[in-house]
Design a protein around this motif. Structure first.
Motif, mmCIF file in Angstrom:
data_model
loop_
_atom_site.group_PDB
_atom_site.id
_atom_site.type_symbol
_atom_site.label_atom_id
_atom_site.label_comp_id
_atom_site.label_asym_id
_atom_site.label_seq_id
_atom_site.Cartn_x
_atom_site.Cartn_y
_atom_site.Cartn_z
ATOM 1 N N LEU A 154 -2.366 3.390 -0.828
ATOM 2 C CA LEU A 154 -1.621 2.470 -0.752
ATOM 3 C C LEU A 154 -0.891 1.065 -0.040
ATOM 4 C CD1 LEU A 154 -2.041 4.252 3.257
ATOM 5 C CD2 LEU A 154 -0.040 5.329 1.554
ATOM 6 N N GLY A 155 -1.766 0.467 -0.444
ATOM 7 C CA GLY A 155 -1.798 -1.232 -0.765
ATOM 8 C C GLY A 155 -0.960 -1.025 -2.555
ATOM 9 N N VAL A 156 -0.807 -0.556 -2.869
ATOM 10 C CA VAL A 156 -0.415 -0.649 -4.358
ATOM 11 C C VAL A 156 0.462 -0.177 -3.981
ATOM 12 C CG1 VAL A 156 -0.450 0.612 -6.498
ATOM 13 C CG2 VAL A 156 -2.879 -0.334 -6.239
ATOM 14 N N LEU A 157 1.391 1.007 -3.327
ATOM 15 C CA LEU A 157 2.466 1.263 -2.930
ATOM 16 C C LEU A 157 3.172 0.464 -2.201
ATOM 17 C CD1 LEU A 157 1.994 4.930 -1.570
ATOM 18 C CD2 LEU A 157 3.506 4.361 -4.076
ATOM 19 N N SER A 210 10.393 4.118 6.641
ATOM 20 C CA SER A 210 11.483 4.529 6.210
ATOM 21 C C SER A 210 11.803 6.000 5.933
ATOM 22 C CB SER A 210 11.952 4.116 4.457
ATOM 23 O OG SER A 210 12.027 5.371 3.770
ATOM 24 N N PRO A 211 11.552 6.714 6.141
ATOM 25 C CA PRO A 211 11.174 7.967 6.378
ATOM 26 C C PRO A 211 10.561 8.415 4.894
ATOM 27 C CG PRO A 211 13.693 8.375 7.390
ATOM 28 C CD PRO A 211 13.374 6.803 6.750
ATOM 29 N N TRP A 212 11.558 8.542 3.460
ATOM 30 C CA TRP A 212 11.128 8.854 2.733
ATOM 31 C C TRP A 212 9.663 7.946 2.231
ATOM 32 C CZ3 TRP A 212 12.381 13.619 0.959
ATOM 33 C CH2 TRP A 212 13.446 13.669 1.145
ATOM 34 N N GLY A 213 10.175 6.664 2.623
ATOM 35 C CA GLY A 213 8.467 6.106 1.995
ATOM 36 C C GLY A 213 7.679 6.076 2.934
ATOM 37 N N LEU A 214 7.120 6.886 4.400
ATOM 38 C CA LEU A 214 6.331 7.598 4.938
ATOM 39 C C LEU A 214 5.912 9.045 4.019
ATOM 40 C CD1 LEU A 214 4.726 8.308 7.365
ATOM 41 C CD2 LEU A 214 6.184 8.965 8.772
ATOM 42 N N VAL A 215 7.203 9.574 4.047
ATOM 43 C CA VAL A 215 6.378 11.038 3.399
ATOM 44 C C VAL A 215 5.969 10.548 1.761
ATOM 45 C CG1 VAL A 215 7.105 12.916 2.111
ATOM 46 C CG2 VAL A 215 8.913 12.834 4.043
ATOM 47 N N VAL A 216 6.226 10.262 0.793
ATOM 48 C CA VAL A 216 5.247 9.079 0.071
ATOM 49 C C VAL A 216 4.256 8.785 0.303
ATOM 50 C CG1 VAL A 216 5.641 7.353 -2.013
ATOM 51 C CG2 VAL A 216 7.804 8.661 -2.133
ATOM 52 N N GLY A 217 4.007 7.691 0.979
ATOM 53 C CA GLY A 217 2.849 7.980 1.185
ATOM 54 C C GLY A 217 1.453 8.301 1.903
ATOM 55 N N ALA A 246 -1.144 9.570 -0.750
ATOM 56 C CA ALA A 246 -2.702 9.670 0.555
ATOM 57 C C ALA A 246 -3.814 10.779 0.012
ATOM 58 C CB ALA A 246 -2.787 9.156 1.979
ATOM 59 N N ILE A 247 -2.972 11.808 0.140
ATOM 60 C CA ILE A 247 -3.308 13.105 0.296
ATOM 61 C C ILE A 247 -4.241 13.645 -1.271
ATOM 62 C CG2 ILE A 247 -3.223 15.787 0.493
ATOM 63 C CD1 ILE A 247 -1.467 15.180 2.426
ATOM 64 N N VAL A 248 -3.076 13.223 -2.501
ATOM 65 C CA VAL A 248 -3.469 13.091 -3.637
ATOM 66 C C VAL A 248 -4.933 12.171 -3.582
ATOM 67 C CG1 VAL A 248 -2.526 12.886 -6.203
ATOM 68 C CG2 VAL A 248 -1.472 14.414 -4.723
ATOM 69 N N ALA A 249 -4.451 11.282 -3.676
ATOM 70 C CA ALA A 249 -5.888 10.530 -3.406
ATOM 71 C C ALA A 249 -6.884 10.449 -3.629
ATOM 72 C CB ALA A 249 -5.259 8.654 -3.220
ATOM 73 N N ALA A 250 -6.685 11.003 -1.719
ATOM 74 C CA ALA A 250 -8.161 11.421 -1.311
ATOM 75 C C ALA A 250 -8.543 13.107 -1.971
ATOM 76 C CB ALA A 250 -7.997 12.099 -0.192
#
Length: 152
Positions: free
Chosen positions: A41-44, A54-61, A65-69
Motif C-alpha cells: 500500500l505504501g508503494v501504491l 478515489s473509488p477506483w484507487g480504493l478498489v486497487v488498494g 492488499a488481498i493479493v499481497a496477503a
C-alpha cells in the motif's frame, strides 16, 4: 493531497519493513502478512494511486492488499519447515516399550525409575528386584507409574 499520500506511503513502507524485521527475529509471530500489505500500500501511494479517496484507487488498494496477503501466506507456508502434529504420550502407549533401569526397581515401592527413550518414569517390578543398568519392558501402567519386567 499528493504530499500527504507520499508521506503516508513512506510511513507505511518503513512500518512494514520494521514489522518484517520483527518477523525475521521472532518467527511465528505472523506479522509478515500485515507488514507486506503495508509495504504494498505504501508503494501504491508513492506511485500516485489515491487509495484513500478515489473509488477506483480504493478498489486497487483492496485488491493489492488481498493479493499481497495471499502471496505472503503462501510463501510463509513454503518457507517454514513442515512440522508434524505434536504427539501426545499417554501412559497406555508405554506398554511394550523397552527401557533401562536407572534407580533399582522392586515390586513393593515406587522408588525405582526406568528410562524409556528420553524420559524417566517411576516404576515397580512385576516380581523381584531389578538392579541398575538392566533392560526392562513395560507390561502395564498404573496411575503415574509403570510396571516392568526384566528382559531376559
Amino acid at each position: 493531497m499528493l504530499a500527504e499520500g507520499i508521506a503516508l506511503g513512506w510511513i507505511l513502507i518503513v512500518l512494514g519493513a520494521v514489522l518484517l524485521l520483527v518477523e525475521v527475529y521472532q518467527p511465528g509471530f505472523f506479522i509478515a502478512v500485515p507488514a507486506t500489505v503495508m509495504v504494498i500500500l505504501g508503494v501504491l501511494l508513492l506511485l500516485g494511486v489515491d487509495i484513500l479517496t478515489s473509488p477506483w484507487g480504493l478498489v486497487v488498494g483492496v485488491l493489492a492488499a488481498i493479493v499481497a496477503a495471499s502471496v505472503t501466506v503462501w510463501l510463509y507456508g513454503r518457507l517454514t519447515p513442515g512440522q508434524e502434529p505434536p504427539t501426545t504420550l499417554s501412559r497406555d502407549s508405554l506398554v511394550g516399550l523397552e527401557g533401562t533401569v536407572v534407580v533399582p526397581v522392586d515390586p513393593e515401592t515406587l522408588v525405582g525409575k526406568v528410562r524409556l527413550g528420553s524420559m524417566e518414569w517411576s516404576a515397580r517390578s512385576e516380581s523381584g528386584e531389578i538392579p541398575v543398568g538392566r533392560k526392562v519392558i513395560v507390561v502395564r501402567s498404573e496411575g503415574v507409574h509403570v510396571v516392568v519386567k526384566e528382559v531376559v
